[in-house]
Design a protein around this motif. Structure first.
Motif, PDB file in Angstrom:
ATOM      1  N   LEU A   1       0.834  -1.173   0.161  1.00 48.99           N
ATOM      2  CA  LEU A   1       0.023   0.001  -0.164  1.00 48.99           C
ATOM      3  C   LEU A   1       0.939   1.244  -0.020  1.00 48.99           C
ATOM      4  O   LEU A   1       0.801   2.211  -0.768  1.00 48.99           O
ATOM      5  N   LEU A   2       1.898   1.209   0.920  1.00 48.14           N
ATOM      6  CA  LEU A   2       2.893   2.280   0.940  1.00 48.14           C
ATOM      7  C   LEU A   2       3.552   2.728  -0.586  1.00 48.14           C
ATOM      8  O   LEU A   2       3.543   3.696  -1.109  1.00 48.14           O
ATOM      9  N   GLU A   3       4.007   1.971  -0.995  1.00 47.00           N
ATOM     10  CA  GLU A   3       4.597   1.681  -2.261  1.00 47.00           C
ATOM     11  C   GLU A   3       3.734   2.367  -3.504  1.00 47.00           C
ATOM     12  O   GLU A   3       4.032   3.366  -3.994  1.00 47.00           O
ATOM     13  N   GLY A   4       2.395   1.865  -3.429  1.00 47.23           N
ATOM     14  CA  GLY A   4       1.560   2.500  -4.371  1.00 47.23           C
ATOM     15  C   GLY A   4       1.041   3.875  -4.158  1.00 47.23           C
ATOM     16  O   GLY A   4       1.173   4.698  -4.918  1.00 47.23           O
ATOM     17  N   ALA A   5       0.945   4.298  -2.719  1.00 44.43           N
ATOM     18  CA  ALA A   5       0.666   5.467  -2.304  1.00 44.43           C
ATOM     19  C   ALA A   5       1.729   6.497  -2.657  1.00 44.43           C
ATOM     20  O   ALA A   5       1.551   7.732  -3.249  1.00 44.43           O
ATOM     21  N   ASP A   6       2.800   6.100  -2.279  1.00 43.54           N
ATOM     22  CA  ASP A   6       4.038   6.860  -2.510  1.00 43.54           C
ATOM     23  C   ASP A   6       4.418   7.575  -4.018  1.00 43.54           C
ATOM     24  O   ASP A   6       4.596   8.512  -4.373  1.00 43.54           O
TER      25      ASP A   6
ATOM     26  N   HIS B   1      -5.890  -5.875  -4.496  1.00 45.00           N
ATOM     27  CA  HIS B   1      -4.986  -5.086  -5.186  1.00 45.00           C
ATOM     28  C   HIS B   1      -4.233  -4.127  -4.278  1.00 45.00           C
ATOM     29  O   HIS B   1      -4.890  -2.973  -4.567  1.00 45.00           O
ATOM     30  N   LYS B   2      -3.154  -4.479  -3.808  1.00 50.37           N
ATOM     31  CA  LYS B   2      -2.888  -3.637  -2.500  1.00 50.37           C
ATOM     32  C   LYS B   2      -2.183  -2.511  -3.227  1.00 50.37           C
ATOM     33  O   LYS B   2      -2.340  -1.408  -2.632  1.00 50.37           O
ATOM     34  N   HIS B   3      -1.399  -2.533  -4.269  1.00 47.34           N
ATOM     35  CA  HIS B   3      -0.578  -1.393  -4.919  1.00 47.34           C
ATOM     36  C   HIS B   3      -1.635  -0.524  -5.292  1.00 47.34           C
ATOM     37  O   HIS B   3      -1.644   0.870  -5.197  1.00 47.34           O
ATOM     38  N   LEU B   4      -2.690  -1.101  -6.054  1.00 48.13           N
ATOM     39  CA  LEU B   4      -3.740  -0.204  -6.668  1.00 48.13           C
ATOM     40  C   LEU B   4      -4.667   0.718  -5.434  1.00 48.13           C
ATOM     41  O   LEU B   4      -4.943   1.736  -5.639  1.00 48.13           O
ATOM     42  N   LEU B   5      -4.833   0.044  -4.386  1.00 47.03           N
ATOM     43  CA  LEU B   5      -5.216   0.429  -3.270  1.00 47.03           C
ATOM     44  C   LEU B   5      -4.567   1.794  -2.644  1.00 47.03           C
ATOM     45  O   LEU B   5      -5.276   2.754  -2.392  1.00 47.03           O
ATOM     46  N   GLY B   6      -3.277   1.545  -2.628  1.00 47.65           N
ATOM     47  CA  GLY B   6      -2.372   2.732  -2.265  1.00 47.65           C
ATOM     48  C   GLY B   6      -2.561   3.819  -3.345  1.00 47.65           C
ATOM     49  O   GLY B   6      -2.575   5.231  -3.142  1.00 47.65           O
ATOM     50  N   ARG B   7      -2.353   3.555  -4.576  1.00 46.92           N
ATOM     51  CA  ARG B   7      -2.515   4.443  -5.744  1.00 46.92           C
ATOM     52  C   ARG B   7      -3.601   5.416  -5.615  1.00 46.92           C
ATOM     53  O   ARG B   7      -3.854   6.587  -5.787  1.00 46.92           O
TER      54      ARG B   7
ATOM     55  N   THR C   1     -16.451   6.505  -1.274  1.00 49.10           N
ATOM     56  CA  THR C   1     -16.120   5.267  -0.962  1.00 49.10           C
ATOM     57  C   THR C   1     -15.861   4.522  -2.053  1.00 49.10           C
ATOM     58  O   THR C   1     -16.868   3.982  -2.856  1.00 49.10           O
ATOM     59  N   VAL C   2     -14.710   4.034  -2.280  1.00 51.48           N
ATOM     60  CA  VAL C   2     -14.173   3.153  -3.714  1.00 51.48           C
ATOM     61  C   VAL C   2     -13.880   1.980  -3.403  1.00 51.48           C
ATOM     62  O   VAL C   2     -12.876   1.672  -2.471  1.00 51.48           O
ATOM     63  N   VAL C   3     -14.647   0.977  -3.981  1.00 56.84           N
ATOM     64  CA  VAL C   3     -14.434  -0.414  -4.019  1.00 56.84           C
ATOM     65  C   VAL C   3     -13.769  -1.299  -4.889  1.00 56.84           C
ATOM     66  O   VAL C   3     -14.147  -1.093  -5.913  1.00 56.84           O
ATOM     67  N   THR C   4     -12.481  -1.712  -4.627  1.00 60.62           N
ATOM     68  CA  THR C   4     -11.878  -2.365  -5.737  1.00 60.62           C
ATOM     69  C   THR C   4     -11.990  -3.745  -5.765  1.00 60.62           C
ATOM     70  O   THR C   4     -12.563  -4.345  -4.631  1.00 60.62           O
ATOM     71  N   PRO C   5     -11.818  -4.468  -6.546  1.00 63.90           N
ATOM     72  CA  PRO C   5     -12.426  -5.996  -7.022  1.00 63.90           C
ATOM     73  C   PRO C   5     -11.453  -6.806  -6.198  1.00 63.90           C
ATOM     74  O   PRO C   5     -10.314  -6.495  -5.784  1.00 63.90           O
ATOM     75  N   THR C   6     -11.563  -7.919  -5.965  1.00 59.50           N
ATOM     76  CA  THR C   6     -10.941  -9.181  -5.315  1.00 59.50           C
ATOM     77  C   THR C   6     -10.799 -10.542  -6.042  1.00 59.50           C
ATOM     78  O   THR C   6     -11.954 -10.376  -7.163  1.00 59.50           O
ATOM     79  N   SER C   7     -10.258 -11.494  -5.947  1.00 56.54           N
ATOM     80  CA  SER C   7     -10.539 -12.632  -6.692  1.00 56.54           C
ATOM     81  C   SER C   7      -9.830 -13.655  -5.815  1.00 56.54           C
ATOM     82  O   SER C   7      -8.863 -13.575  -4.969  1.00 56.54           O
ATOM     83  N   LEU C   8     -10.410 -14.877  -5.937  1.00 63.40           N
ATOM     84  CA  LEU C   8      -9.909 -16.218  -5.362  1.00 63.40           C
ATOM     85  C   LEU C   8      -8.462 -16.738  -6.024  1.00 63.40           C
ATOM     86  O   LEU C   8      -8.555 -16.538  -7.082  1.00 63.40           O
ATOM     87  N   VAL C   9      -7.642 -16.965  -5.069  1.00 61.42           N
ATOM     88  CA  VAL C   9      -6.447 -17.774  -5.682  1.00 61.42           C
ATOM     89  C   VAL C   9      -6.562 -19.126  -4.933  1.00 61.42           C
ATOM     90  O   VAL C   9      -6.279 -19.307  -3.735  1.00 61.42           O
ATOM     91  N   ILE C  10      -6.791 -19.987  -5.784  1.00 60.61           N
ATOM     92  CA  ILE C  10      -6.881 -21.497  -5.301  1.00 60.61           C
ATOM     93  C   ILE C  10      -5.676 -21.997  -5.433  1.00 60.61           C
ATOM     94  O   ILE C  10      -4.980 -22.205  -6.340  1.00 60.61           O
ATOM     95  N   ARG C  11      -5.193 -22.603  -4.387  1.00 61.73           N
ATOM     96  CA  ARG C  11      -3.981 -23.436  -3.850  1.00 61.73           C
ATOM     97  C   ARG C  11      -4.348 -24.682  -3.115  1.00 61.73           C
ATOM     98  O   ARG C  11      -5.485 -25.149  -2.765  1.00 61.73           O
ATOM     99  N   ARG C  12      -3.277 -25.390  -2.699  1.00 63.99           N
ATOM    100  CA  ARG C  12      -3.352 -26.787  -2.319  1.00 63.99           C
ATOM    101  C   ARG C  12      -3.852 -26.687  -0.792  1.00 63.99           C
ATOM    102  O   ARG C  12      -4.267 -27.771  -0.400  1.00 63.99           O
ATOM    103  N   SER C  13      -3.894 -25.640  -0.019  1.00 66.66           N
ATOM    104  CA  SER C  13      -4.194 -25.690   1.488  1.00 66.66           C
ATOM    105  C   SER C  13      -5.801 -26.169   1.645  1.00 66.66           C
ATOM    106  O   SER C  13      -6.298 -26.492   2.446  1.00 66.66           O
TER     107      SER C  13
END
Length: 372
Positions: free
Chosen positions: A91-96, A332-338, A357-369
């Motif tokens: 987030l810091l990187e995107g905002a900065d 989308h952490k970098h996008l949240l900061g930007r 209030t700006v709502v950003t999208p999310t997505s599932l990341v399916i892995r073995r756990s």
């Protein structure tokens, strides 16, 4: 080379270039042959003296701030270091980067523990006047009122602090619904939840999504399956994960899946499960939330003796005990900061506009756990 000589040479190196380029901390570490911790300490000493201007990831000479540039303060609501937390770091990187593009200069980056009282906030604002404040995380109403006395231009990310404050967030409710739907499709029927919250009086959207999913699929509503506690210095996320896993797995009817409100909590839960001899995902599925770098790596299994010893030391790398890679929700952490920086610019340029209030999208990341 002694410290004073090193600092003199460091200051000369930073101020010798006049092209306005930022020098990265990593480059200075390599050039001076010292550890990153030593370099950060030296840079902070020079910044405190007003001789340089620290930026996230690097440094500028004090004279390089553009004339008339507006300064923005940043407060990170984290118990960990402000530049070492894997979530807030992005987030810091995107905002900065976006603030720099828009012509703003970060006046300071502080954790809420560093500026938690009225006196600390007033002293900081007198030393570093600001045109606006970015709050990364969730700040309580009392602290918000204190900062409102410093500036009326406040933007938060990724938490919604107040209807009167512009916020950049994500749909945690929908993401948890989708994650729970996936677990149900895999045949999981007794699903637990571990949540770490910043305020005991508020229900997290992720918890709302979990409860709605339980009701939608007509699963048993068992309050003992929901382990919810407040973050403190003594109760960091990895510890919450371990405590939550122990609580859930010691129930008379333990869950066959555990959902966690963050990847760090999930990693802590997986540590405890491995020590306890539980196989993931055969005995119990585990999911996280955030999609941090540690979530996507396959780690080797270790002996239970080493794992038990490791659990006493929160500062050791999670990578030594976690297995397998974690199913999670990507933010989308970098996008949240930007976007937070963009909205800060809008607030300053158009102060009469209503808060958004700006709502950003999310997505599932399916892995073995989770098993699939």
């Amino acid at each position: 080379m002694n410290k004073q000589r090193r600092i003199r040479q460091l200051l000369a190196r930073i101020t010798e270039d006049r092209d306005g380029a930022m020098l990265s901390t990593h480059a200075l570490v390599a050039e001076f042959g010292v550890s990153e911790i030593t370099m950060r300490r030296d840079l902070q000493e020079l910044a405190d003296a007003g001789l340089i201007q620290r930026r996230h990831g690097g440094v500028l000479g004090a004279s390089r701030r553009a004339t008339g540039a507006k300064s923005i303060g940043i407060v990170v609501i984290s118990f960990q270091g402000k530049f070492s937390h894997p979530f807030y770091n992005e987030l810091l990187e995107g905002a900065d980067s976006e603030l720099h593009c828009l012509g703003y200069a970060p006046a300071f980056v502080k954790t809420f523990a560093e500026v938690s009282t009225r006196a600390q906030i007033q002293a900081l604002s007198q030393l570093h006047p600001i045109s606006g404040l970015l709050i990364l995380g969730e700040l309580d109403d009392e602290k918000c009122r204190l900062w409102n006395g410093v500036t009326s231009h406040i933007v938060s990310a990724p938490s919604i602090i107040s209807p009167q404050i512009t916020a950049i967030t994500y749909d945690g409710y929908l993401a948890m619904r989708q994650l729970l739907d996936h677990l149900v499709k895999l045949g999981r029927r007794r699903i637990g939840l571990i949540v770490g919250q910043s305020d005991a009086g508020r229900m997290d959207d992720r918890m709302r999504g979990y409860l709605a999913g339980i009701a939608e699929h007509d699963l048993e509503r068992d309050e003992s399956l929901c382990f919810s506690v407040v973050h403190t210095l003594e109760r960091l996320p990895s510890k919450i994960g371990r405590e939550g896993a122990e609580h859930l797995m010691r129930l008379a009817q333990p869950p066959d899946a555990i959902m966690c409100s963050s990847d760090t909590i999930a990693l802590g839960a997986m540590q405890w499960l491995q020590v306890a001899g539980c196989k993931i995902p055969d005995d119990v599925a585990v999911t996280g939330f955030d999609n941090l770098p540690d979530a996507q790596v396959v780690y080797p299994s270790i002996s239970r003796r080493w794992a038990r010893w490791k659990l006493w030391f929160d500062n050791l790398p999670d990578a030594q005990v976690v297995y397998p890679p974690l199913t999670t929700v990507h933010l989308h952490k970098h996008l949240l900061g930007r976007l937070a920086a963009e909205q800060m610019h809008r607030r300053i340029e158009h102060p009469d506009d209503p808060p958004l209030t700006v709502v950003t999208p999310t997505s599932l990341v399916i892995r073995r756990s989770c098993g699939a």
